[in-house]
Every structure is written in structure tokens, then in C-alpha cells.
Scaffold this active site. Structure first.
Site, mmCIF file in Angstrom:
data_model
loop_
_atom_site.group_PDB
_atom_site.id
_atom_site.type_symbol
_atom_site.label_atom_id
_atom_site.label_comp_id
_atom_site.label_asym_id
_atom_site.label_seq_id
_atom_site.Cartn_x
_atom_site.Cartn_y
_atom_site.Cartn_z
ATOM 1 N N HIS A 1 29.088 14.520 68.718
ATOM 2 C CA HIS A 1 29.000 15.042 67.355
ATOM 3 C C HIS A 1 28.078 14.170 66.515
ATOM 4 O O HIS A 1 27.988 12.961 66.714
ATOM 5 C CB HIS A 1 30.390 15.089 66.712
ATOM 6 N N ILE B 1 23.186 5.283 77.852
ATOM 7 C CA ILE B 1 22.951 6.118 76.665
ATOM 8 C C ILE B 1 21.488 6.515 76.511
ATOM 9 O O ILE B 1 21.151 7.263 75.606
ATOM 10 C CB ILE B 1 23.462 5.427 75.380
#
Length: 178
Positions: free
Chosen positions: A110, A157
Site C-alpha cells: 500500500h 526490495i
């Protein structure tokens, strides 16, 4: 961020909701269990729900797959115990890949910078000849380069280069693979 402002967009159709409900039942009976069902049965179910799977793949007990229709697996792939593929976007796994136990592959997140907390979904690509060791996290939008090694408990990431050994949180390249 105000969670009360969150609005779910792109809600699934009723047919997708029914398909997912049936998948959850199959998944709980045949995947999220200690019963050692043959891989052929698991692969048959995954293919019936739209997964593309190559030859000689091994799926250990307790492997959790969110949406099989968003999964592509090459030849000679090993998914270890408690691997969780939370694939609300496409996950592509190449040939000769080992994803060790307790690894979490996450295609959604999100946007914390927006008050509406918008959902962000990006695919994950794991190229050929990769070993992701135990207890790793692979984030959305990442490509794991060919012949890479992701060491124990690493958090990836950002995309990795080919032939690299990566470690840490966030994972950084520590050397070239021999």
C-alpha cells in the site's frame, strides 16, 4: 494515513470470488497440510486453476499460493515448506529454482504516502538457476537475476543483478557467485 479513507478499487467479479473460494477449499485440503499428497496431484490442481507449471517441480507441505492463475513455474523448481506466494499480480519463476522454507513472495503493498492508502501491485520475476534460501522476503516489482543466491533471512526490495550473492535487510550484493 487514514485507514478510514481507504477504498478498494478493481473489486473482483462474482465468478472470480467463486473461483477463489473453491481454490481456498482445495488449497486447505491439499496444500496447507502435513499429508504428503503426491506432487502430481498438487500440480494438477494448480493447472486446473490456471497456473503454468513446467516439468519435475516439487511442492512441499504448507505451501500457500494466493491466486494460482497468476503463477508461472518453470522446470525443476522446488518450493519448500511454508513458502507463501501472495500473488495478486503475476509471479514468474524460471527453471532450476529453489525457494526454501518460510520464504514470503509479496506482489502487493500500500502507498503509505497517500491518505487513501492505495494498493500497489507489481509482478515478481525470479529468473533461472536461483536459490532463495530460508526465511526471505521478496517484495513487489523485483526481478531476481539469473544464477543469483539470496542468503538466509534477506529482504529483497529491489532487483538483483545476475550471478550475485545477496544478504541483509535490505539485501545488498556481497560478492559475485563463483
Amino acid at each position: 494515513m487514514k485507514l478510514s479513507s481507504y477504498r478498494e478499487t478493481n473489486l473482483p467479479s462474482m465468478s472470480i470470488k467463486i473461483k477463489y473460494a473453491i481454490w481456498l477449499l482445495i488449497s486447505n485440503l491439499f496444500f496447507l497440510t502435513n499429508i504428503p499428497y503426491p506432487n502430481k496431484i498438487k500440480i494438477l490442481f494448480l493447472k486446473a486453476f490456471g497456473a503454468k507449471i513446467g516439468k519435475k517441480s516439487i511442492i512441499k507441505p504448507w505451501v500457500k499460493i494466493k491466486f494460482p492463475w497468476e503463477l508461472e513455474i518453470g522446470d525443476d523448481v522446488w518450493l519448500g515448506e511454508n513458502v507463501w506466494i501472495d500473488n495478486i499480480s503475476k509471479v514468474s519463476i524460471g527453471n532450476n529454482v529453489c525457494i526454501s522454507q518460510n520464504t514470503f513472495i509479496l506482489t502487493g503493498n500500500h502507498n503509505y504516502r497517500k491518505e487513501t492508502f492505495d494498493l500497489i501491485t507489481l509482478p515478481i520475476i525470479i529468473e533461472d538457476n536461483v536459490w532463495i534460501t530460508a526465511n526471505c522476503l521478496i517484495a513487489n516489482g523485483v526481478t531476481i537475476g539469473k544464477n543469483s543466491l539470496i542468503l538466509l533471512s534477506s529482504t529483497v526490495i529491489s532487483s538483483t543483478e545476475e550471478n550475485g550473492v545477496y544478504r541483509g535487510n535490505p539485501a545488498i550484493k556481497i560478492k559475485n557467485k563463483l
